[in-house]
Design a protein around this motif. Structure first.
Motif, PDB file in Angstrom:
ATOM      1  N   ALA B 380       0.832  -1.199   0.000  1.00  0.00           N
ATOM      2  CA  ALA B 380       0.000   0.000   0.000  1.00  0.00           C
ATOM      3  C   ALA B 380       0.868   1.251   0.000  1.00  0.00           C
ATOM      4  CB  ALA B 380      -0.903  -0.002   1.229  1.00  0.00           C
ATOM      5  N   GLY B 381       0.513   2.204  -0.826  1.00  0.00           N
ATOM      6  CA  GLY B 381       1.233   3.475  -0.878  1.00  0.00           C
ATOM      7  C   GLY B 381       1.229   4.201   0.457  1.00  0.00           C
ATOM      8  N   ILE B 382       0.185   3.979   1.252  1.00  0.00           N
ATOM      9  CA  ILE B 382       0.089   4.684   2.539  1.00  0.00           C
ATOM     10  C   ILE B 382       1.195   4.298   3.516  1.00  0.00           C
ATOM     11  CG2 ILE B 382      -2.372   5.196   2.466  1.00  0.00           C
ATOM     12  CD1 ILE B 382      -2.927   2.725   4.125  1.00  0.00           C
ATOM     13  N   LYS B 383       1.917   3.214   3.246  1.00  0.00           N
ATOM     14  CA  LYS B 383       3.020   2.852   4.129  1.00  0.00           C
ATOM     15  C   LYS B 383       4.266   3.694   3.878  1.00  0.00           C
ATOM     16  CE  LYS B 383       3.294  -1.232   6.110  1.00  0.00           C
ATOM     17  NZ  LYS B 383       3.542  -2.685   6.375  1.00  0.00           N
ATOM     18  N   TYR B 384       4.251   4.522   2.838  1.00  0.00           N
ATOM     19  CA  TYR B 384       5.431   5.293   2.427  1.00  0.00           C
ATOM     20  C   TYR B 384       5.093   6.775   2.378  1.00  0.00           C
ATOM     21  CZ  TYR B 384       6.885   0.708   0.636  1.00  0.00           C
ATOM     22  OH  TYR B 384       7.210  -0.613   0.504  1.00  0.00           O
ATOM     23  N   PRO B 385       4.932   7.407   3.551  1.00  0.00           N
ATOM     24  CA  PRO B 385       4.466   8.795   3.553  1.00  0.00           C
ATOM     25  C   PRO B 385       5.428   9.780   2.896  1.00  0.00           C
ATOM     26  CG  PRO B 385       4.523   7.867   5.786  1.00  0.00           C
ATOM     27  CD  PRO B 385       5.163   6.873   4.889  1.00  0.00           C
ATOM     28  N   ASP B 386       6.676   9.406   2.750  1.00  0.00           N
ATOM     29  CA  ASP B 386       7.651  10.379   2.255  1.00  0.00           C
ATOM     30  C   ASP B 386       7.755  10.457   0.739  1.00  0.00           C
ATOM     31  OD1 ASP B 386       8.218  10.794   4.892  1.00  0.00           O
ATOM     32  OD2 ASP B 386       9.911   9.390   4.907  1.00  0.00           O
ATOM     33  N   THR B 387       6.977   9.643   0.028  1.00  0.00           N
ATOM     34  CA  THR B 387       7.160   9.628  -1.420  1.00  0.00           C
ATOM     35  C   THR B 387       6.269  10.616  -2.158  1.00  0.00           C
ATOM     36  OG1 THR B 387       5.556   7.836  -1.611  1.00  0.00           O
ATOM     37  CG2 THR B 387       7.874   7.220  -1.478  1.00  0.00           C
ATOM     38  N   VAL B 388       5.360  11.267  -1.428  1.00  0.00           N
ATOM     39  CA  VAL B 388       4.403  12.126  -2.122  1.00  0.00           C
ATOM     40  C   VAL B 388       4.740  13.599  -1.903  1.00  0.00           C
ATOM     41  CG1 VAL B 388       1.969  12.719  -2.368  1.00  0.00           C
ATOM     42  CG2 VAL B 388       2.623  10.377  -1.804  1.00  0.00           C
ATOM     43  N   ASP B 389       4.818  14.345  -3.002  1.00  0.00           N
ATOM     44  CA  ASP B 389       4.973  15.793  -2.912  1.00  0.00           C
ATOM     45  C   ASP B 389       3.609  16.416  -2.668  1.00  0.00           C
ATOM     46  OD1 ASP B 389       7.648  15.868  -3.411  1.00  0.00           O
ATOM     47  OD2 ASP B 389       7.392  16.001  -5.586  1.00  0.00           O
ATOM     48  N   ILE B 390       3.531  17.209  -1.643  1.00  0.00           N
ATOM     49  CA  ILE B 390       2.257  17.850  -1.315  1.00  0.00           C
ATOM     50  C   ILE B 390       2.366  19.331  -1.633  1.00  0.00           C
ATOM     51  CG2 ILE B 390       0.750  18.478   0.586  1.00  0.00           C
ATOM     52  CD1 ILE B 390       0.472  15.693   0.390  1.00  0.00           C
ATOM     53  N   ASP B 391       1.381  19.850  -2.350  1.00  0.00           N
ATOM     54  CA  ASP B 391       1.395  21.273  -2.627  1.00  0.00           C
ATOM     55  C   ASP B 391      -0.017  21.834  -2.500  1.00  0.00           C
ATOM     56  OD1 ASP B 391       2.302  23.726  -3.337  1.00  0.00           O
ATOM     57  OD2 ASP B 391       2.279  23.323  -5.500  1.00  0.00           O
ATOM     58  N   PRO B 392      -0.596  21.720  -1.289  1.00  0.00           N
ATOM     59  CA  PRO B 392      -1.989  22.147  -1.124  1.00  0.00           C
ATOM     60  C   PRO B 392      -2.085  23.662  -1.013  1.00  0.00           C
ATOM     61  CG  PRO B 392      -1.105  21.382   0.966  1.00  0.00           C
ATOM     62  CD  PRO B 392       0.024  21.306  -0.024  1.00  0.00           C
ATOM     63  N   ILE B 393      -3.273  24.157  -1.283  1.00  0.00           N
ATOM     64  CA  ILE B 393      -3.517  25.589  -1.124  1.00  0.00           C
ATOM     65  C   ILE B 393      -4.065  25.823   0.286  1.00  0.00           C
ATOM     66  CG2 ILE B 393      -4.851  27.557  -2.000  1.00  0.00           C
ATOM     67  CD1 ILE B 393      -4.909  25.923  -4.711  1.00  0.00           C
ATOM     68  N   MET B 394      -3.497  26.818   0.992  1.00  0.00           N
ATOM     69  CA  MET B 394      -3.922  27.102   2.367  1.00  0.00           C
ATOM     70  C   MET B 394      -5.057  28.123   2.360  1.00  0.00           C
ATOM     71  SD  MET B 394      -2.080  25.203   4.320  1.00  0.00           S
ATOM     72  CE  MET B 394      -2.833  25.947   5.781  1.00  0.00           C
ATOM     73  N   LEU B 395      -6.079  27.819   3.166  1.00  0.00           N
ATOM     74  CA  LEU B 395      -7.220  28.731   3.282  1.00  0.00           C
ATOM     75  C   LEU B 395      -7.406  29.141   4.733  1.00  0.00           C
ATOM     76  CD1 LEU B 395      -9.853  26.694   1.200  1.00  0.00           C
ATOM     77  CD2 LEU B 395      -8.475  28.622   0.369  1.00  0.00           C
ATOM     78  N   GLU B 396      -8.041  30.285   4.911  1.00  0.00           N
ATOM     79  CA  GLU B 396      -8.497  30.696   6.233  1.00  0.00           C
ATOM     80  C   GLU B 396     -10.002  30.440   6.320  1.00  0.00           C
ATOM     81  OE1 GLU B 396      -6.512  31.779   8.764  1.00  0.00           O
ATOM     82  OE2 GLU B 396      -4.829  31.364   7.415  1.00  0.00           O
ATOM     83  N   LYS B 397     -10.511  30.360   7.562  1.00  0.00           N
ATOM     84  CA  LYS B 397     -11.955  30.229   7.758  1.00  0.00           C
ATOM     85  C   LYS B 397     -12.703  31.299   6.968  1.00  0.00           C
ATOM     86  CE  LYS B 397     -11.311  28.780  12.528  1.00  0.00           C
ATOM     87  NZ  LYS B 397     -11.614  28.981  13.950  1.00  0.00           N
ATOM     88  N   GLY B 398     -13.775  30.898   6.301  1.00  0.00           N
ATOM     89  CA  GLY B 398     -14.584  31.878   5.581  1.00  0.00           C
ATOM     90  C   GLY B 398     -14.075  32.217   4.182  1.00  0.00           C
ATOM     91  N   ASP B 399     -12.913  31.667   3.810  1.00  0.00           N
ATOM     92  CA  ASP B 399     -12.393  31.911   2.460  1.00  0.00           C
ATOM     93  C   ASP B 399     -13.307  31.285   1.406  1.00  0.00           C
ATOM     94  OD1 ASP B 399     -10.238  33.332   3.299  1.00  0.00           O
ATOM     95  OD2 ASP B 399      -8.711  31.848   2.751  1.00  0.00           O
ATOM     96  N   VAL B 400     -13.166  31.771   0.183  1.00  0.00           N
ATOM     97  CA  VAL B 400     -13.936  31.229  -0.943  1.00  0.00           C
ATOM     98  C   VAL B 400     -12.960  30.489  -1.860  1.00  0.00           C
ATOM     99  CG1 VAL B 400     -15.303  31.862  -2.965  1.00  0.00           C
ATOM    100  CG2 VAL B 400     -15.659  33.043  -0.783  1.00  0.00           C
ATOM    101  N   LEU B 401     -13.394  29.354  -2.376  1.00  0.00           N
ATOM    102  CA  LEU B 401     -12.506  28.604  -3.271  1.00  0.00           C
ATOM    103  C   LEU B 401     -12.315  29.357  -4.580  1.00  0.00           C
ATOM    104  CD1 LEU B 401     -13.534  24.842  -3.098  1.00  0.00           C
ATOM    105  CD2 LEU B 401     -11.853  26.082  -1.774  1.00  0.00           C
ATOM    106  N   PRO B 402     -11.088  29.383  -5.097  1.00  0.00           N
ATOM    107  CA  PRO B 402     -10.867  29.972  -6.422  1.00  0.00           C
ATOM    108  C   PRO B 402     -11.609  29.153  -7.483  1.00  0.00           C
ATOM    109  CG  PRO B 402      -8.901  28.803  -5.651  1.00  0.00           C
ATOM    110  CD  PRO B 402      -9.864  28.814  -4.508  1.00  0.00           C
ATOM    111  N   LYS B 403     -12.065  29.772  -8.531  1.00  0.00           N
ATOM    112  CA  LYS B 403     -12.786  29.036  -9.594  1.00  0.00           C
ATOM    113  C   LYS B 403     -11.794  28.250 -10.452  1.00  0.00           C
ATOM    114  CE  LYS B 403     -16.988  31.442  -9.593  1.00  0.00           C
ATOM    115  NZ  LYS B 403     -18.343  31.405 -10.106  1.00  0.00           N
TER     116      LYS B 403
END
Lengths: 403, 403
Positions: B380-403
């Motif tokens: 399972a890929g979940i056994k290897y947490p270090d192989t995935v590059d994460i580049d999420p967008i950070m939001l604050e409470k009440g923010d609106v998602l970009p279209k």
């Protein structure tokens, strides 16, 4: 013979009905919708014997699932997870017939895969091109990966402190991943407004009707694995409660078909002491729960302060003479060790809570020694790296092991 | 009818034979031992039809496994993992018939569970009370957890930098866990001397003969899942090589039984460019490999500089007109994303290497467009947490998602 005998959607609160041919969310009265089937049609055309030649996944029950055209099925091989007797742990609890139903053995490592498989398949059938959901982790991981296989774009919003592994799963699926500096309720608000503005299909818990149908297959499998004899008690870690609602629905459907007979198993909703709204409502004999403030537990999958389907969970407990019980984190993590030590199952904290509940209910006599008891482990322990205390002995090259 | 038709052990190098009634390790000549069966007995008493009524786990093949008394079976429900068609990834690689055999869906999240289930069961049958092994992680996790269920004490020695998740699995099983400031070879030396001094059963890779039999069931399942028609090519991420040796043995046994016919699938050993001793040996037409110095890859499961069973792996490649191929870490991790993006499978880096190998072998024409190709995802890929590059967008409470 038809692939599915799905008939329509209905509201368990106000009895309105809806078509399964269009995208539906909640009832106009605000309640989740449930799926109805042409049970007479299934009775005429399907017997347990037909199942024998089918693959060991949840689609073996396709007549009782909502996807009408098999070509819309989006499957990674989920379902027919092991139901394993636990003699050593049972002995320690004086429960002769203790079983684990191990939902760690599905794609994405949690039972959320069942809801995602059926939900995404039906979304594909209904022409959905983009979906969105707030999540504490596992559900988002499952929906993002199944959506990827379906070619459906997904938008997942999770709290910043949701577990890293589930974040990885969402990221690698290619979903649009957003982290919010807040709780799942804050993520929910962001998704809620995006859904209105951007034509996204809202797949938040119970806001689309098909996730329950996927989870229902746990109940179908338990019945089939016991040769269509029902166990006496089923314990389920309960956050949103969809699994428990689904199992209850499944067993009632099987009884309508005449495949199982007699009383349903007593269903037990297991919660964390730090977030136990269902327990509080059940103890007071209420039909709905109240929002649980400042909830906290290491078992993040059951950190749900107020479930949209709480009234369905409570109905299931009352109808089956079941109960609700809360377990604190210390007890939960102690039980997690017991299960691994005695049986080799590395269960998730939520599953461990359900085992601790079985122990307690045996101790206080609510469960009898010879009753057949099934504990649902809702996910793989490996998804929760922070729950294990490690105390290894350090060696240098050439060292000798102590005797 | 007997539960097992196990006959004896034999050495593939010097042809010595041994009894399966006593604890055995290597042959006196230093080679691993293989398990032989009374194939005529199985032929007379078993047909594929008998399998239909059996549970979907690897014990459905018990006649072809070494455990003689069913009461010794130590099972967590492992086996009969999904074999899933991958149309979208196949399309991207111009492979019409590309399949994944997904070993992420077993207890402990890696194919090591198969070897541990059968190995621990047989150890129990032989009266073993304590076992020991060096490990890079996944094997130790699997053996420790199965040993816990069997009530066998286990001693696990792993390098300090082995993955944290596998360390957790060992710790929670209650095993004696040691971390060594060194490599798996250093762990091996420590285990080697403890085994001599402390009456521990040495379950290092191939030092006991039964692990192969567990892994063999991957081959049995692939054959059964294709209706006892063989695929054209099977690609396997190869470290110690036990999985590939096992699949080869399984398919030859099924041919002896007459359950499959014709040429065996071409077997492909896939290694990491940073640790490719089998590839080097195969390219030179050698029958054994040489130790690979300063090995390095993110796919820690195939970081094995010199496998004890290398000659068996190379035999399997030569006998089936297979090949060996190396994939570098960058290509591997790119492929991991492709698989998740197109099909929703979060495979481990080793599995991703095997997919990248399929892509390359299609590109250079070694695999034809219409051939039936099976890629083993060993965990399972979940056994290897270090192989995935994460580049999420950070939001604050009440923010609106970009279209």
């Amino acid at each position: 013979m038809k692939y599915s005998y799905v008939s329509h959607l209905y509201c368990p609160k106000c009895s309105s009905t809806y078509s399964t041919k269009d995208q539906q969310q909640l009832c106009t009265c605000g309640s989740p919708l449930l799926v109805a089937y042409d049970m007479e049609g299934i009775k005429k055309n399907l017997t347990p014997d037909h199942l024998k030649d089918r693959k060991p996944d949840l689609w073996r029950y396709h007549e009782l699932l909502p996807v009408e055209d098999e070509s819309n099925v989006v499957s990674l091989g989920e379902g027919m997870t092991p139901l394993v007797h636990l003699p050593r742990l049972g002995d320690a609890m004086s429960l002769e017939n203790l079983y684990i139903k191990d939902e760690g053995l599905v794609p994405t490592g949690s039972f959320k895969a069942r809801g995602a498989a059926v939900g995404v398949s039906k979304a594909k059938e209904l022409g959905v091109e983009a979906l969105a959901m707030p999540t504490n982790g596992n559900a988002g991981a499952a929906w993002a990966l199944y959506a990827a296989r379906a070619g459906i774009r997904s938008t997942i919003v999770m709290p910043e402190d949701a577990p890293e592994i589930t974040r990885n799963e969402v990221a690698i699926s290619g979903a649009d991943l957003y982290l919010v500096n807040g709780l799942i309720s804050d993520a929910g608000k962001i998704v809620g407004s995006a859904v209105k503005d951007q034509e996204l299909y809202d797949v938040s818990t119970l806001k689309e009707p098909y996730r329950i149908e996927g989870k229902k297959t746990m109940g179908l499998e338990i019945a089939e694995q016991f040769g269509f004899n029902m166990p006496d008690v089923i314990l389920y870690p309960t956050g949103g409660g969809v699994g428990l609602i689904g199992i209850h629905k499944a067993l009632k459907e099987l009884r309508t078909l005449g495949w199982v007979k007699g009383d349903l198993p007593r269903l037990v909703a297991v919660q964390a002491s730090g977030c136990a709204p269902i327990v509080k409502a059940w103890e007071a004999g209420e039909r709905e729960s109240e929002f649980w403030h400042d909830s906290e537990t290491k078992a993040f999958g059951i950190n749900v302060p107020k479930a949209l389907g709480d009234f369905l969970v409570l109905d299931a407990l009352y109808e089956t003479d079941g109960c609700a019980i809360a377990i604190d984190d210390t007890e939960m993590l102690r039980e997690q060790k017991h299960v691994a030590n005695l049986e080799g199952n590395f269960v998730c904290p939520e599953g461990a809570a359900a085992f601790a509940a079985a122990r307690r209910l045996r101790e206080n006599g609510w469960i009898a020694e010879d009753e057949k008891v099934v504990v649902l482990n809702t996910g793989a322990g490996i998804k929760y790296p922070d729950t294990v205390d490690i105390d290894p002995i350090m060696l240098e090259k050439g060292d000798v092991l102590p005797k």
